[in-house]
Each structure stands twice: as C-alpha cells, then as structure tokens.
Design a protein around this motif. Structure first.
Motif, PDB file in Angstrom:
ATOM      1  N   MET A 213     -13.725   3.587 -11.663  1.00  0.00           N
ATOM      2  CA  MET A 213     -13.688   2.565 -10.709  1.00  0.00           C
ATOM      3  C   MET A 213     -12.789   2.591  -9.397  1.00  0.00           C
ATOM      4  O   MET A 213     -11.728   3.232  -9.642  1.00  0.00           O
ATOM      5  N   PRO A 214     -13.156   2.340  -8.194  1.00  0.00           N
ATOM      6  CA  PRO A 214     -12.301   2.258  -7.304  1.00  0.00           C
ATOM      7  C   PRO A 214     -11.498   1.331  -7.405  1.00  0.00           C
ATOM      8  O   PRO A 214     -11.296   0.370  -8.163  1.00  0.00           O
ATOM      9  N   SER A 215     -10.255   1.465  -6.377  1.00  0.00           N
ATOM     10  CA  SER A 215      -8.988   0.509  -6.303  1.00  0.00           C
ATOM     11  C   SER A 215      -8.789   0.221  -4.817  1.00  0.00           C
ATOM     12  O   SER A 215      -9.424   0.702  -3.969  1.00  0.00           O
ATOM     13  N   LEU A 216      -8.172  -1.099  -4.722  1.00  0.00           N
ATOM     14  CA  LEU A 216      -7.500  -1.292  -3.501  1.00  0.00           C
ATOM     15  C   LEU A 216      -5.970  -1.701  -3.492  1.00  0.00           C
ATOM     16  O   LEU A 216      -5.739  -2.244  -4.459  1.00  0.00           O
ATOM     17  N   MET A 217      -5.376  -0.876  -2.730  1.00  0.00           N
ATOM     18  CA  MET A 217      -3.888  -0.818  -2.714  1.00  0.00           C
ATOM     19  C   MET A 217      -3.246  -1.887  -1.374  1.00  0.00           C
ATOM     20  O   MET A 217      -3.608  -1.202  -0.390  1.00  0.00           O
ATOM     21  N   ILE A 218      -2.726  -2.802  -1.551  1.00  0.00           N
ATOM     22  CA  ILE A 218      -2.460  -3.844  -0.412  1.00  0.00           C
ATOM     23  C   ILE A 218      -1.115  -3.021   0.005  1.00  0.00           C
ATOM     24  O   ILE A 218      -0.007  -2.839  -0.823  1.00  0.00           O
ATOM     25  N   ILE A 219      -0.896  -2.332   1.103  1.00  0.00           N
ATOM     26  CA  ILE A 219      -0.016  -1.541   1.739  1.00  0.00           C
ATOM     27  C   ILE A 219       0.904  -2.308   2.722  1.00  0.00           C
ATOM     28  O   ILE A 219       1.811  -2.013   3.309  1.00  0.00           O
ATOM     29  N   ALA A 220       0.143  -3.595   3.352  1.00  0.00           N
ATOM     30  CA  ALA A 220       0.999  -4.372   4.322  1.00  0.00           C
ATOM     31  C   ALA A 220       0.438  -5.591   4.327  1.00  0.00           C
ATOM     32  O   ALA A 220      -0.645  -5.982   4.045  1.00  0.00           O
ATOM     33  N   GLY A 221       1.353  -6.797   4.401  1.00  0.00           N
ATOM     34  CA  GLY A 221       1.082  -8.147   4.575  1.00  0.00           C
ATOM     35  C   GLY A 221       1.865  -8.958   3.260  1.00  0.00           C
ATOM     36  O   GLY A 221       2.539  -8.389   2.765  1.00  0.00           O
ATOM     37  N   PRO A 222       1.657 -10.220   3.227  1.00  0.00           N
ATOM     38  CA  PRO A 222       2.152 -10.892   2.121  1.00  0.00           C
ATOM     39  C   PRO A 222       2.089 -10.547   0.691  1.00  0.00           C
ATOM     40  O   PRO A 222       2.813 -10.809   0.013  1.00  0.00           O
ATOM     41  N   ASN A 223       0.700  -9.844   0.355  1.00  0.00           N
ATOM     42  CA  ASN A 223       0.585  -9.322  -0.848  1.00  0.00           C
ATOM     43  C   ASN A 223       0.950  -7.868  -1.117  1.00  0.00           C
ATOM     44  O   ASN A 223       0.549  -7.284  -2.059  1.00  0.00           O
ATOM     45  N   GLU A 224       1.698  -7.242  -0.281  1.00  0.00           N
ATOM     46  CA  GLU A 224       2.148  -6.008  -0.281  1.00  0.00           C
ATOM     47  C   GLU A 224       2.548  -5.416  -1.641  1.00  0.00           C
ATOM     48  O   GLU A 224       3.360  -5.995  -2.159  1.00  0.00           O
ATOM     49  N   GLY A 225       2.157  -4.257  -2.198  1.00  0.00           N
ATOM     50  CA  GLY A 225       2.181  -3.571  -3.240  1.00  0.00           C
ATOM     51  C   GLY A 225       1.474  -3.947  -4.405  1.00  0.00           C
ATOM     52  O   GLY A 225       1.233  -3.296  -5.632  1.00  0.00           O
ATOM     53  N   LEU A 226       0.450  -5.065  -4.073  1.00  0.00           N
ATOM     54  CA  LEU A 226      -0.636  -5.430  -5.101  1.00  0.00           C
ATOM     55  C   LEU A 226      -1.668  -4.295  -5.369  1.00  0.00           C
ATOM     56  O   LEU A 226      -2.012  -3.707  -4.349  1.00  0.00           O
ATOM     57  N   LEU A 227      -2.026  -3.901  -6.514  1.00  0.00           N
ATOM     58  CA  LEU A 227      -2.934  -2.686  -6.881  1.00  0.00           C
ATOM     59  C   LEU A 227      -4.167  -3.576  -7.481  1.00  0.00           C
ATOM     60  O   LEU A 227      -4.007  -4.358  -8.413  1.00  0.00           O
TER      61      LEU A 227
END
Length: 154
Positions: A1-15
C-alpha cells in the motif's frame, strides 16, 4: 500500500497509509486525511486507486493511483505545477495542498523516520525548499508587536 509523508505545513511529520480506493484530503471533518491548514479546502483533493492493467504483458495486475482536485479554492499542485482534471502519481511525487506539501510513496513505512530516509535516498529530501513550500521561519513567527505598532516609532 502506498503512503503519504507530510513534509511541510502544519501537519509536518505525519505519515499516512493509503488504504481506501478513494482517499479524500482536506481540512473537513469527513476527510480521510484531515489537514490543519487554513489554505486547504474542506474537501481539497482525492487520491483514487485504479486498476492499471497488467505488468508488461505478464498477466500480473498493477494498480495506479491518480490525484484529482475536487474544485478547491487554492488548487492542488503536483511537483510544483498546477494541473487540470487528474494526474497519475509516481513514487516521490510532491503534492501541494494549501500551504502543505506531501510526498507520495509507493511503499508502506512503519515510521516517519523510515519514510524520511527513503525520501532522502530518492533525492527528494529538499522538497520543502521550493519557492511555494511552507516557510520554515515565517516572518510572522519572529515579528513582535513592537516592531509592527506605528506608535512605537515615535
């Protein structure tokens, strides 16, 4: 299954692992991936899982994921470019939603650290440095009331 890694913005670091056939991203309560981002629409965009045919005629089924803007106010970008309709996602593609940036990853990762290491290994470790990226040190964070109050200039 694919993933999204938040790399910038208020939710930075969320996987986030993409499990559903349709994954709605936005700031609304009903979204699969809810962002704390004032520039994101309530239902901003959607990642849709589709049958991708077979792998090079081998009969092995493949899956393709596409990104669709859902009529958001500020638009959605892929690798810094606006798009119309929908765009196929590839490993390492940078998705822009409001002031947030996320990297689409074809794999599932157990931790954010593992995902970040993979992102750096594919040369996307500097994705937060684009001109449309979330500011790392925004002026409003360091500016004091005294610096902006005209009465203090006298």
């Amino acid at each position: 299954m694919p993933s999204l890694m938040i790399i910038a913005g208020p939710n930075e670091g969320l996987l986030f692992t993409i499990e559903a056939a349709d994954t709605v991203i936005g700031r609304g309560d009903g979204c699969d991936l809810q962002l704390v981002d004032e520039k994101a629409s309530r239902r901003h965009c959607c990642i849709q899982k589709r049958d991708g045919g077979t792998l090079g005629g081998t009969g092995i089924p493949t899956t393709q994921h596409v990104l669709m803007d859902l009529g958001s106010s500020n638009g959605t970008t892929i690798d810094g470019q606006s798009f119309q309709n929908e765009v196929p996602l590839t490993d390492g593609a940078t998705i822009g939603v409001g002031t947030s940036r996320a990297i689409f990853l074809n794999e599932t990762f157990d931790t954010s650290k593992q995902a970040q290491e993979y992102i750096e290994s594919i040369g996307k470790g500097n994705a937060t440095q684009g001109e449309d990226a979330w500011p790392l040190d925004p002026p409003w964070k360091t500016q004091t009331l005294a610096e902006t109050d005209p009465r203090d200039k006298a």
